[in-house]
Design an enzyme around this catalytic site. Structure first.
Site, PDB file in Angstrom:
ATOM      1  N   LYS A  51       0.831  -1.205   0.000  1.00  0.00           N
ATOM      2  CA  LYS A  51       0.000   0.000   0.000  1.00  0.00           C
ATOM      3  C   LYS A  51       0.868   1.258   0.000  1.00  0.00           C
ATOM      4  O   LYS A  51       1.763   1.399   0.824  1.00  0.00           O
ATOM      5  CB  LYS A  51      -0.916  -0.014   1.229  1.00  0.00           C
ATOM      6  CG  LYS A  51      -1.791  -1.263   1.302  1.00  0.00           C
ATOM      7  CD  LYS A  51      -2.576  -1.349   2.588  1.00  0.00           C
ATOM      8  CE  LYS A  51      -1.683  -1.494   3.813  1.00  0.00           C
ATOM      9  NZ  LYS A  51      -2.439  -1.794   5.039  1.00  0.00           N
ATOM     10  N   THR A  66      -7.707   9.580   8.644  1.00  0.00           N
ATOM     11  CA  THR A  66      -7.271   8.331   8.015  1.00  0.00           C
ATOM     12  C   THR A  66      -7.022   7.230   9.049  1.00  0.00           C
ATOM     13  O   THR A  66      -6.359   6.241   8.749  1.00  0.00           O
ATOM     14  CB  THR A  66      -5.984   8.555   7.198  1.00  0.00           C
ATOM     15  OG1 THR A  66      -4.969   9.109   8.063  1.00  0.00           O
ATOM     16  CG2 THR A  66      -6.235   9.511   6.038  1.00  0.00           C
ATOM     17  N   GLY A 117      -7.326   3.985  10.881  1.00  0.00           N
ATOM     18  CA  GLY A 117      -7.918   2.693  10.588  1.00  0.00           C
ATOM     19  C   GLY A 117      -7.956   2.314   9.127  1.00  0.00           C
ATOM     20  O   GLY A 117      -8.621   1.338   8.760  1.00  0.00           O
ATOM     21  N   THR A 118      -7.238   3.022   8.280  1.00  0.00           N
ATOM     22  CA  THR A 118      -7.286   2.719   6.846  1.00  0.00           C
ATOM     23  C   THR A 118      -6.773   1.306   6.545  1.00  0.00           C
ATOM     24  O   THR A 118      -7.374   0.570   5.764  1.00  0.00           O
ATOM     25  CB  THR A 118      -6.479   3.738   6.025  1.00  0.00           C
ATOM     26  OG1 THR A 118      -5.166   3.874   6.610  1.00  0.00           O
ATOM     27  CG2 THR A 118      -7.157   5.091   6.011  1.00  0.00           C
ATOM     28  N   GLY A 119      -5.649   0.933   7.156  1.00  0.00           N
ATOM     29  CA  GLY A 119      -5.071  -0.382   6.886  1.00  0.00           C
ATOM     30  C   GLY A 119      -5.965  -1.513   7.356  1.00  0.00           C
ATOM     31  O   GLY A 119      -6.168  -2.507   6.642  1.00  0.00           O
ATOM     32  N   CYS A 120      -6.503  -1.370   8.560  1.00  0.00           N
ATOM     33  CA  CYS A 120      -7.426  -2.382   9.090  1.00  0.00           C
ATOM     34  C   CYS A 120      -8.643  -2.518   8.186  1.00  0.00           C
ATOM     35  O   CYS A 120      -9.105  -3.628   7.887  1.00  0.00           O
ATOM     36  CB  CYS A 120      -7.890  -1.993  10.493  1.00  0.00           C
ATOM     37  SG  CYS A 120      -6.574  -1.778  11.707  1.00  0.00           S
TER      38      CYS A 120
END
Length: 277
Positions: free
Chosen positions: A182, A219, A221-224
């Site tokens: 990412k 932003t 919590g974007t990865g989760c």
């Protein structure tokens, strides 16, 4: 003829830490599962005292109780896909990996959560090697961001898409079947033509994924959320490539709508339910 017995409920399991502020971790995972049409269940590996300003404390769950949670869920529910997030201790990683093997989980998404959006460390240093050795090789997909990829490979964080590309092959060599790297941590003139660029390698070929870049401070919590979106779609029978593309589209829209929410005084969450509210 379709009967009640032939209908299958898509069940997705998240194994991760709890975010008391509701923007990341277990809470973000369950919101995402629900938003995308999967039934969500959970195994909590750690409790965090956390809000939009940062992480104030971490309380690790005993590995024996994590095992008990895993046995409770996987011995009863027909889980179609599993997502793994925050595992802060080597013993926890080993426990999760052993149970994944025991229950022969076939669709495993590993989000190697190491640092919160706020910059707070979430993974103990001695757990990194354990993650690489015992869990990542079992993964159908790993979804590192740039700082996480740098830690996994012992390199500096990439500052261009070309440097991202140079990481793909070494990441694949860690043993996962596929990699989604990412690019959200690229900033300023590192961003190509206002695009958020990720790279997905399915083990056979490389795919470049683009979405519009959104300027927002919300932003958290974007990865989760992205890894959970992929897991929810896999649980419904989509291929890995379709799930990655669908997850990318979902997180891009959730970020674009993040400023519609007014949550906390720091980095707010993305809008998991932008389609519904």
């Amino acid at each position: 003829m379709i009967t009640d017995k032939t209908l299958s409920t898509p069940i997705a399991l998240t194994i991760a830490g709890s975010d008391s502020g509701g923007g990341a971790g277990i809470q973000a995972d369950l919101k995402t599962f629900s938003a995308l049409g999967a039934y969500g269940c959970s195994v909590i590996t750690a409790l965090t005292a956390q809000n939009t300003r940062g992480v104030q404390g971490i309380f690790d769950v005993d590995p024996a109780f994590i095992k008990q949670q895993l046995d409770s869920v996987l011995s009863d529910l027909d889980v179609k896909a599993v997502k793994v997030g925050m595992l802060s201790q080597p013993e926890v990683i080993e426990t999760v990996a052993e149970r994944i093997e025991h229950y022969q989980v076939k669709r495993l998404v590993v989000d190697p959560v190491m640092v919160a959006t706020s910059g707070d460390a979430l993974l103990q240093q001695d757990a990194i090697q354990t993650l690489k050795e015992v869990l990542i090789p079992k993964a159908s997909l790993i979804t590192p961001n740039l700082p996480e990829a740098a830690v996994l490979l012992g390199q500096d964080k990439p500052e261009s898409t070309q440097q991202m590309l140079d990481m793909i092959e070494p990441l694949l060599k860690l043993g996962a079947k596929a990699v989604l790297l990412k690019g959200g941590h690229l900033t300023g003139n590192q961003i190509e033509r206002g695009k958020a660029v990720d790279f997905y390698h399915d083990g056979q070929s490389l795919h470049r994924l683009e979405s519009p870049w959104t300027e927002t401070g919300n932003t958290h919590g974007t990865g989760c959320t992205l890894s959970s979106a992929i897991t929810a779609l896999i649980a419904q029978g989509f291929s890995m490539g379709e799930a990655v593309q669908g997850g990318k589209e979902y997180i891009a829209a959730a970020i674009a709508k993040a400023d519609d929410l007014n949550i906390g005084q720091g980095q707010g969450p993305v809008h998991h339910f932008y389609r519904n509210w």
